[in-house]
Design a protein around this motif. Structure first.
Motif, PDB file in Angstrom:
ATOM      1  N   GLU A  10       0.824  -1.206   0.000  1.00  0.00           N
ATOM      2  CA  GLU A  10       0.000   0.000   0.000  1.00  0.00           C
ATOM      3  C   GLU A  10       0.861   1.260   0.000  1.00  0.00           C
ATOM      4  O   GLU A  10       0.486   2.273  -0.569  1.00  0.00           O
ATOM      5  CB  GLU A  10      -0.931  -0.002   1.210  1.00  0.00           C
ATOM      6  N   SER A  11       2.032   1.206   0.606  1.00  0.00           N
ATOM      7  CA  SER A  11       2.875   2.403   0.665  1.00  0.00           C
ATOM      8  C   SER A  11       3.412   2.766  -0.716  1.00  0.00           C
ATOM      9  O   SER A  11       3.553   3.941  -1.030  1.00  0.00           O
ATOM     10  CB  SER A  11       4.019   2.199   1.649  1.00  0.00           C
ATOM     11  N   ASP A  12       3.711   1.753  -1.542  1.00  0.00           N
ATOM     12  CA  ASP A  12       4.176   2.037  -2.899  1.00  0.00           C
ATOM     13  C   ASP A  12       3.075   2.685  -3.730  1.00  0.00           C
ATOM     14  O   ASP A  12       3.323   3.618  -4.489  1.00  0.00           O
ATOM     15  CB  ASP A  12       4.639   0.751  -3.581  1.00  0.00           C
ATOM     16  N   GLU A  13       1.852   2.191  -3.576  1.00  0.00           N
ATOM     17  CA  GLU A  13       0.745   2.761  -4.333  1.00  0.00           C
ATOM     18  C   GLU A  13       0.434   4.179  -3.868  1.00  0.00           C
ATOM     19  O   GLU A  13       0.180   5.057  -4.682  1.00  0.00           O
ATOM     20  CB  GLU A  13      -0.492   1.883  -4.196  1.00  0.00           C
ATOM     21  N   SER A  14       0.459   4.411  -2.571  1.00  0.00           N
ATOM     22  CA  SER A  14       0.159   5.750  -2.077  1.00  0.00           C
ATOM     23  C   SER A  14       1.262   6.728  -2.473  1.00  0.00           C
ATOM     24  O   SER A  14       0.989   7.901  -2.727  1.00  0.00           O
ATOM     25  CB  SER A  14      -0.048   5.746  -0.569  1.00  0.00           C
ATOM     26  N   LEU A  15       2.495   6.252  -2.527  1.00  0.00           N
ATOM     27  CA  LEU A  15       3.597   7.119  -2.954  1.00  0.00           C
ATOM     28  C   LEU A  15       3.416   7.532  -4.412  1.00  0.00           C
ATOM     29  O   LEU A  15       3.603   8.702  -4.759  1.00  0.00           O
ATOM     30  CB  LEU A  15       4.931   6.403  -2.763  1.00  0.00           C
ATOM     31  N   ALA A  16       3.025   6.600  -5.256  1.00  0.00           N
ATOM     32  CA  ALA A  16       2.808   6.921  -6.664  1.00  0.00           C
ATOM     33  C   ALA A  16       1.626   7.871  -6.835  1.00  0.00           C
ATOM     34  O   ALA A  16       1.688   8.828  -7.609  1.00  0.00           O
ATOM     35  CB  ALA A  16       2.572   5.643  -7.459  1.00  0.00           C
ATOM     36  N   LEU A  17       0.539   7.623  -6.093  1.00  0.00           N
ATOM     37  CA  LEU A  17      -0.623   8.515  -6.188  1.00  0.00           C
ATOM     38  C   LEU A  17      -0.305   9.896  -5.633  1.00  0.00           C
ATOM     39  O   LEU A  17      -0.774  10.911  -6.167  1.00  0.00           O
ATOM     40  CB  LEU A  17      -1.811   7.908  -5.444  1.00  0.00           C
ATOM     41  N   ARG A  18       0.486   9.949  -4.597  1.00  0.00           N
ATOM     42  CA  ARG A  18       0.873  11.240  -4.025  1.00  0.00           C
ATOM     43  C   ARG A  18       1.731  12.027  -5.028  1.00  0.00           C
ATOM     44  O   ARG A  18       1.535  13.236  -5.207  1.00  0.00           O
ATOM     45  CB  ARG A  18       1.636  11.031  -2.738  1.00  0.00           C
ATOM     46  N   ALA A  19       2.657  11.354  -5.684  1.00  0.00           N
ATOM     47  CA  ALA A  19       3.491  12.022  -6.688  1.00  0.00           C
ATOM     48  C   ALA A  19       2.643  12.492  -7.858  1.00  0.00           C
ATOM     49  O   ALA A  19       2.836  13.607  -8.369  1.00  0.00           O
ATOM     50  CB  ALA A  19       4.587  11.069  -7.172  1.00  0.00           C
ATOM     51  N   LEU A  20       1.700  11.680  -8.284  1.00  0.00           N
ATOM     52  CA  LEU A  20       0.805  12.071  -9.369  1.00  0.00           C
ATOM     53  C   LEU A  20      -0.058  13.263  -8.962  1.00  0.00           C
ATOM     54  O   LEU A  20      -0.285  14.189  -9.748  1.00  0.00           O
ATOM     55  CB  LEU A  20      -0.075  10.889  -9.771  1.00  0.00           C
ATOM     56  N   GLY A  21      -0.518  13.270  -7.736  1.00  0.00           N
ATOM     57  CA  GLY A  21      -1.325  14.385  -7.240  1.00  0.00           C
ATOM     58  C   GLY A  21      -0.545  15.680  -7.193  1.00  0.00           C
ATOM     59  O   GLY A  21      -1.031  16.729  -7.615  1.00  0.00           O
ATOM     60  N   TRP A  22       0.683  15.630  -6.686  1.00  0.00           N
ATOM     61  CA  TRP A  22       1.503  16.835  -6.633  1.00  0.00           C
ATOM     62  C   TRP A  22       1.868  17.330  -8.025  1.00  0.00           C
ATOM     63  O   TRP A  22       1.937  18.548  -8.269  1.00  0.00           O
ATOM     64  CB  TRP A  22       2.761  16.602  -5.808  1.00  0.00           C
ATOM     65  N   ALA A  23       2.100  16.408  -8.951  1.00  0.00           N
ATOM     66  CA  ALA A  23       2.407  16.815 -10.331  1.00  0.00           C
ATOM     67  C   ALA A  23       1.204  17.509 -10.957  1.00  0.00           C
ATOM     68  O   ALA A  23       1.354  18.526 -11.651  1.00  0.00           O
ATOM     69  CB  ALA A  23       2.822  15.601 -11.154  1.00  0.00           C
ATOM     70  N   SER A  24       0.015  17.000 -10.710  1.00  0.00           N
ATOM     71  CA  SER A  24      -1.170  17.643 -11.279  1.00  0.00           C
ATOM     72  C   SER A  24      -1.423  19.001 -10.634  1.00  0.00           C
ATOM     73  O   SER A  24      -1.846  19.945 -11.300  1.00  0.00           O
ATOM     74  CB  SER A  24      -2.392  16.741 -11.128  1.00  0.00           C
ATOM     75  N   VAL A  25      -1.128  19.136  -9.355  1.00  0.00           N
ATOM     76  CA  VAL A  25      -1.255  20.443  -8.697  1.00  0.00           C
ATOM     77  C   VAL A  25      -0.261  21.429  -9.302  1.00  0.00           C
ATOM     78  O   VAL A  25      -0.596  22.592  -9.560  1.00  0.00           O
ATOM     79  CB  VAL A  25      -1.042  20.303  -7.172  1.00  0.00           C
ATOM     80  N   ALA A  26       0.958  20.972  -9.544  1.00  0.00           N
ATOM     81  CA  ALA A  26       1.973  21.850 -10.131  1.00  0.00           C
ATOM     82  C   ALA A  26       1.578  22.311 -11.529  1.00  0.00           C
ATOM     83  O   ALA A  26       1.750  23.482 -11.885  1.00  0.00           O
ATOM     84  CB  ALA A  26       3.324  21.138 -10.171  1.00  0.00           C
ATOM     85  N   VAL A  27       1.027  21.406 -12.320  1.00  0.00           N
ATOM     86  CA  VAL A  27       0.586  21.781 -13.670  1.00  0.00           C
ATOM     87  C   VAL A  27      -0.577  22.765 -13.591  1.00  0.00           C
ATOM     88  O   VAL A  27      -0.643  23.732 -14.342  1.00  0.00           O
ATOM     89  CB  VAL A  27       0.203  20.517 -14.483  1.00  0.00           C
TER      90      VAL A  27
END
Length: 71
Positions: A10-27
Motif C-alpha cells: 500500500e505504501s508504494d501505491e500511495s507514494l505513486a498517487l501522491r506524486a501524481l497528485g503533486w504533479a497535477s497540482v503543479a501543472v
C-alpha cells in the motif's frame, strides 16, 4: 512466483498517487499563473495605449519610393 507479479504494498501505491497528485497540482498552478499573467499583460497594454495605437498604420515608416507602387 516472480517478484514483478506480486501485489505491491500500500505504501508504494500511495507514494505513486501522491506524486501524481503533486504533479497535477503543479501543472494546475502553472496554467493558472500563465492565464493570470496573460490577463494582466492585456490589461496593462490596454490602459497604456498611445493615440497612435488607434490607427492601423500609425508610426510605420515608409520611404517616398514605396508610395504609389501598388504593393
Amino acid at each position: 512466483m516472480l517478484p514483478a507479479f506480486c501485489r505491491k504494498s500500500e505504501s508504494d501505491e500511495s507514494l505513486a498517487l501522491r506524486a501524481l497528485g503533486w504533479a497535477s497540482v503543479a501543472v494546475g498552478v502553472a496554467a493558472l499563473g500563465l492565464y493570470v499573467g496573460r490577463e494582466l499583460r492585456i490589461r496593462y497594454k490596454f490602459k497604456n495605449r498611445k493615440p497612435e495605437d488607434f490607427y492601423a498604420h500609425a508610426g510605420d515608416t515608409y520611404s517616398e519610393a514605396e508610395y504609389g507602387v501598388g504593393t
